[in-house]
Design an enzyme around this catalytic site. Structure first.
Site, short mmCIF file in Angstrom:
data_model
loop_
_atom_site.label_atom_id
_atom_site.label_comp_id
_atom_site.label_asym_id
_atom_site.label_seq_id
_atom_site.Cartn_x
_atom_site.Cartn_y
_atom_site.Cartn_z
N ASP A 67 0.81 -1.21 0.00
CA ASP A 67 0.00 0.00 0.00
C ASP A 67 0.84 1.26 0.00
OD1 ASP A 67 0.93 -0.52 2.56
OD2 ASP A 67 -1.03 -0.85 3.44
N HIS A 138 -7.14 -4.56 10.25
CA HIS A 138 -6.88 -4.34 8.82
C HIS A 138 -5.61 -5.08 8.37
CE1 HIS A 138 -4.51 -0.31 9.57
NE2 HIS A 138 -3.66 -1.29 9.46
C1 F6R Z 1 1.62 -1.56 6.13
C2 F6R Z 1 0.27 -2.06 6.23
C3 F6R Z 1 -0.49 -2.06 7.51
C4 F6R Z 1 0.36 -2.37 8.75
C5 F6R Z 1 -0.48 -2.29 10.02
C6 F6R Z 1 0.36 -2.50 11.27
O1 F6R Z 1 2.11 -1.65 4.80
O2 F6R Z 1 -0.26 -2.45 5.25
O3 F6R Z 1 -1.54 -3.00 7.42
O4 F6R Z 1 0.91 -3.65 8.62
O5 F6R Z 1 -1.09 -1.04 10.10
O6 F6R Z 1 1.26 -1.45 11.40
P1 F6R Z 1 2.42 -1.48 12.48
O7 F6R Z 1 3.37 -2.55 12.06
O8 F6R Z 1 3.06 -0.10 12.39
O9 F6R Z 1 1.78 -1.75 13.79
#
Ligand code: F6R
Length: 255
Positions: A67, A138
């Protein structure tokens, strides 16, 4: 879905990296799906260290990121293109033109989304997709309510996601309101999926992932429809191991 529970963030990162390194070594022309965020940083550090010490090469690897924020150029420090360049690509031998991050500033975003999906298909699909998970479940930026048959598309970010991600910006007002993301169906077409989660803030989401039946209110539950998913969590993200596992889930507790 196989859940592996380890002690801490370092062990989670190392285990995830080992799977990717072994795939790259056995198939040096493979296609990887990559994620941004805090979670995979340690895994990327392991890949870089292994590349420097053992020479694992990424010269023929192709990557597709999940993304990108809309409205940020690739040289904006909070863009996901910038993140990937600085956290991984600049430190290994992958040619930049083989790395793909959706363009969040394309003149026609719908067209960009469709092209991105087509490019993945043209490369024969993703062999291994790395995922983190949002507090709201998500995956990519597929927020609750996203159809499981969605392909790469434009999304409006949940306020909870903007708030969670505001830690990287000066204020929440600077966090983009929209993003482009691989769809859930696009993700499910990957041959193998690895989801990482660390820390107490992910405990609710991991509990739901393990115990709930697939439902579109909890996007990560779509992964239960895939037959090759490894979830690597640390103790804080899965404090309670006395859970009623839904069908098809196995738990290996190494903590
Ligand atoms: C990132 C993505 C998001 C993250 C999620 C967790 O490319 O697609 O789904 O994996 O928001 O983020 P963190 O790792 O910062 O807790």
């Amino acid at each position: 879905m196989k859940v592996i529970r380890v002690n801490d963030y370092e062990t989670m990162s190392k285990k995830g990296a080992e799977i990717i390194i072994s795939l790259v070594q056995s198939n040096p022309e493979t296609t990887l799906g990559l994620a941004t965020g805090s979670t995979p940083i340690g895994l990327y550090e392991n890949l870089i260290q292994d590349h420097k010490e053992n020479g694992t090469s990424y010269k023929k690897i192709t990557t597709f990121n999940l993304d990108e924020y809309m409205g940020l150029d690739g040289d904006h420090p909070q863009s996901y293109r910038y993140f990937m360049d600085h956290q991984l690509f600049n430190h290994i031998d992958i040619p930049k033109e083989q790395t793909h991050v959706p363009n969040g500033n394309a003149a026609n975003m719908e067209e960009e989304a469709q092209n991105y999906d087509n490019q993945i298909k043209a490369h024969g699909g993703i062999q291994l997709q790395l995922l983190g998970i949002g507090n709201n479940g998500h995956i990519g930026f597929n927020e609750p309510g996203t159809a499981f048959d969605s392909r790469t598309h434009i999304v409006q970010l949940d306020e909870s996601t903007r708030k969670a991600n505001s830690r990287f910006f000066d204020s929440i007002d600077e966090v983009p309101t929209h993003a482009i993301t691989m769809g859930i169906q696009t993700i499910l077409e990957s041959k193998q999926i690895i989801l990482l989660a660390s820390g107490a803030s992910k405990a609710d989401a991991i509990h739901k992932l393990i115990t709930e039946e697939p439902n579109e209110d909890f996007p990560a539950s779509a992964l239960k429809q895939h037959d090759n998913v490894i979830v690597i969590v640390d103790k804080d993200a899965l404090p309670d191991t006395n859970l009623k596992l839904t069908d098809g889930i196995t738990l290996e507790d190494l903590a």
